[in-house]
Design an enzyme around this catalytic site. Structure first.
Site, PDB file in Angstrom:
ATOM      1  N   HIS A  65       0.866  -1.188   0.000  1.00 23.84           N
ATOM      2  CA  HIS A  65       0.000   0.000   0.000  1.00 23.84           C
ATOM      3  C   HIS A  65       0.904   1.240   0.000  1.00 23.84           C
ATOM      4  O   HIS A  65       2.024   1.194   0.533  1.00 23.84           O
ATOM      5  CB  HIS A  65      -0.847  -0.049   1.271  1.00 23.84           C
ATOM      6  CG  HIS A  65      -1.907   0.994   1.394  1.00 23.84           C
ATOM      7  ND1 HIS A  65      -1.642   2.281   1.801  1.00 23.84           N
ATOM      8  CD2 HIS A  65      -3.251   0.935   1.188  1.00 23.84           C
ATOM      9  CE1 HIS A  65      -2.774   2.970   1.849  1.00 23.84           C
ATOM     10  NE2 HIS A  65      -3.765   2.183   1.473  1.00 23.84           N
ATOM     11  N   ASP A  80       3.254  -4.509   7.886  1.00 24.89           N
ATOM     12  CA  ASP A  80       2.007  -3.760   7.725  1.00 24.89           C
ATOM     13  C   ASP A  80       0.867  -4.747   7.968  1.00 24.89           C
ATOM     14  O   ASP A  80       0.533  -5.567   7.106  1.00 24.89           O
ATOM     15  CB  ASP A  80       1.941  -3.167   6.310  1.00 24.89           C
ATOM     16  CG  ASP A  80       0.626  -2.422   6.075  1.00 24.89           C
ATOM     17  OD1 ASP A  80      -0.272  -2.495   6.940  1.00 24.89           O
ATOM     18  OD2 ASP A  80       0.496  -1.789   5.016  1.00 24.89           O
ATOM     19  N   GLN A 103      -4.416  -5.149   6.950  1.00 23.58           N
ATOM     20  CA  GLN A 103      -5.453  -6.036   6.410  1.00 23.58           C
ATOM     21  C   GLN A 103      -5.484  -7.388   7.115  1.00 23.58           C
ATOM     22  O   GLN A 103      -6.459  -8.119   7.008  1.00 23.58           O
ATOM     23  CB  GLN A 103      -5.226  -6.266   4.902  1.00 23.58           C
ATOM     24  CG  GLN A 103      -5.370  -5.015   4.053  1.00 23.58           C
ATOM     25  CD  GLN A 103      -6.817  -4.513   3.973  1.00 23.58           C
ATOM     26  OE1 GLN A 103      -7.768  -5.260   4.205  1.00 23.58           O
ATOM     27  NE2 GLN A 103      -6.976  -3.242   3.651  1.00 23.58           N
ATOM     28  N   LYS A 158     -10.482  -0.599  10.529  1.00 17.93           N
ATOM     29  CA  LYS A 158     -10.715  -1.793   9.702  1.00 17.93           C
ATOM     30  C   LYS A 158     -11.080  -2.993  10.566  1.00 17.93           C
ATOM     31  O   LYS A 158     -11.356  -4.064  10.060  1.00 17.93           O
ATOM     32  CB  LYS A 158      -9.469  -2.104   8.866  1.00 17.93           C
ATOM     33  CG  LYS A 158      -9.160  -1.044   7.801  1.00 17.93           C
ATOM     34  CD  LYS A 158      -8.046  -1.495   6.894  1.00 17.93           C
ATOM     35  CE  LYS A 158      -7.320  -0.368   6.206  1.00 17.93           C
ATOM     36  NZ  LYS A 158      -8.042   0.235   5.090  1.00 17.93           N
ATOM     37  N   CYS A 201      -4.771   2.580  -3.618  1.00 21.01           N
ATOM     38  CA  CYS A 201      -3.521   3.071  -3.000  1.00 21.01           C
ATOM     39  C   CYS A 201      -2.392   2.067  -3.180  1.00 21.01           C
ATOM     40  O   CYS A 201      -1.590   1.849  -2.259  1.00 21.01           O
ATOM     41  CB  CYS A 201      -3.700   3.399  -1.525  1.00 21.01           C
ATOM     42  SG  CYS A 201      -4.919   4.679  -1.237  1.00 21.01           S
TER      43      CYS A 201
END
Ligand SMILES: Cc1ncc(COP(=O)(O)O)c(C=O)c1O
Length: 413
Positions: free
Chosen positions: A126, A202, A205, A228, A370
């Site tokens: 991202h 990261d 997600q 999220k 993104c």
């Protein structure tokens, strides 16, 4: 009941917005990779705190402020437990995952990287895990290297050791927001360490959909956002190893992050206050804590199982129904993917497609997500993306497919 033990209808009932109908038809919300909907317990916890318990968390002596401080630190302890951090002081509250990743690049990066030093990223990052490193490269002259992808949208693991040679940091996603690919985080962290690099994950997600154990990952930093994972916007998390966080200079300067300030300088507070300058997102932390209680109550293993089931159902039913007319990007093996699907459909532009799906109350995102470098790898300027979460069920996969049929009719296929 779903096919996996998660009572999806009971879960759904907890989300007020999912009770909405538009033009008499139910809402089919398939944009949770973008941001998730909020359960009543999160809304209620934030509202109750603002109604009955609101106060600053700067260790004021009065009862109301002591309670607010306890609630804020309680949220931090919940996050620590949720990701199995060794201690709550390793959990830093930020604005979002983007700020968490910027914090690492700007503080650890500036303190540790010199001209010619190497940071390794991947083609599926991202922008939040690319641009801060580009900014540092422009300032420091560091070199960026990129792990390529296999044909089915996984990381090319064979390329990793050579790319990591001489590297100082490896920053990669645990799950792609475009392809749904879940990466082998432990393996990648070990590869980074074997090369003498730190591992920055990261988890934006991944964390909302899976059991997360930052110690089992052997990671050095993990970033994710509250919004999220059923929590509110305005708060994110950076988890980092205590020794690394301790050695890093602060990010933003101001109140709360200092031990002392004099005319000739300042000293920093202990962790985590050192990285929490200014009035923190107090109400949002209460909401995040409630979201974590909610998710833990459902059991993250059940959430993952449910999404594996949905992913399998979506892959088989969409390909059965549309054959070559649909191209679903990313792995076909649900063991290494989440329930996030970027796809191309009968040459219809993704923006047109999302508008037509909206006429059926099916909410999907269209765009570059993104992740422009990844779009170039896919040879597309944009894709449509349907992303499922714990409150979605198989009937919503069918609703997506029916709406796609509707799009075909409009375009005369
Ligand atoms: C993989 C990934 N990383 C980082 C981010 C940035 O998250 P936020 O916008 O909450 O800072 C996102 C958001 O879509 C994401 O999907």
């Amino acid at each position: 009941m779903s096919h996996t033990g998660l009572d999806v209808q009971a879960v759904r009932a907890r989300f007020p917005v999912l009770q909405r109908t538009i033009n008499g038809a139910p809402l089919v919300y398939l944009d949770s990779a973008n941001t998730s909907q909020k359960p009543d317990v999160v809304i209620d916890a934030m509202s109750a705190f603002m109604r009955h318990g609101y106060a600053p968390v700067n260790r004021s002596a009065y009862q109301l402020a002591v309670e607010a401080d306890d609630a804020y630190e309680g949220a931090r302890r919940r996050v620590a437990r949720f990701i199995n951090a060794a201690r709550a002081s390793e959990v830093v509250f930020t604005k979002n995952a983007t700020e968490s990743l910027n914090l690492v690049a700007a503080t650890w990066g500036r303190a540790n990287l010199q001209v010619g030093d190497v940071v390794v990223l991947t083609h599926m990052e991202h922008h939040a895990n690319i641009v801060p490193w580009h900014m540092l490269a422009a300032e420091r002259g560091i070199e960026l290297r990129w792990v390529p992808l296999t044909a089915d949208g996984q990381l090319d693991l064979e390329a990793v050791p050579a790319l990591l040679e001489g590297a100082r940091a490896f920053a990669f996603t645990a799950m792609s927001n475009v392809l749904g690919t879940i990466t082998p985080v432990r393996h990648l962290c070990d590869a980074a360490h074997a090369a003498g690099a730190i591992a920055i994950v990261d988890g934006c997600q991944y964390v909302p959909h899976n059991v997360t154990d930052v110690q089992a990952w052997n990671a050095d930093f993990v970033a994710f956002s509250s919004h999220k994972l059923c929590g509110p916007t305005g708060i994110g998390v950076l988890w980092g190893r205590e020794a690394l966080l301790d050695a890093m200079p602060p990010f933003l300067g101001g109140g709360n992050m200092i031990a002392d300030v004099r005319l000739d300088g300042f000293t920093t507070a202990e962790l985590p206050a050192k990285f929490e300058a200014g009035t923190p997102p107090i109400v949002e932390a209460i909401g995040l804590g409630a979201a974590i209680d909610f998710l833990e109550g459902l059991d993250m293993r059940s959430v993952r199982q449910h999404e594996v089931d949905l992913a399998q159902y979506a892959l088989s039913s969409l390909t059965e129904r549309f054959g070559d007319d649909i191209t679903i990007h990313g792995p076909t093996n649900v063991e290494v993917r989440g329930a996030t699907f970027s796809f191309a459909f009968r040459g219809i532009h993704p923006h047109d497609l999302s508008q037509i799906l909206d006429q059926h109350n099916v909410c999907v995102r269209a765009g570059h997500h993104c992740a422009k470098p990844l779009m170039r790898v896919l040879g597309a300027s944009a894709t449509a993306r349907a992303s499922f979460y714990l409150y979605n069920d198989r009937s919503e996969v069918d609703a997506l497919a029916d709406a796609l049929d509707g799009a075909s009719d409009i375009f005369g296929f």
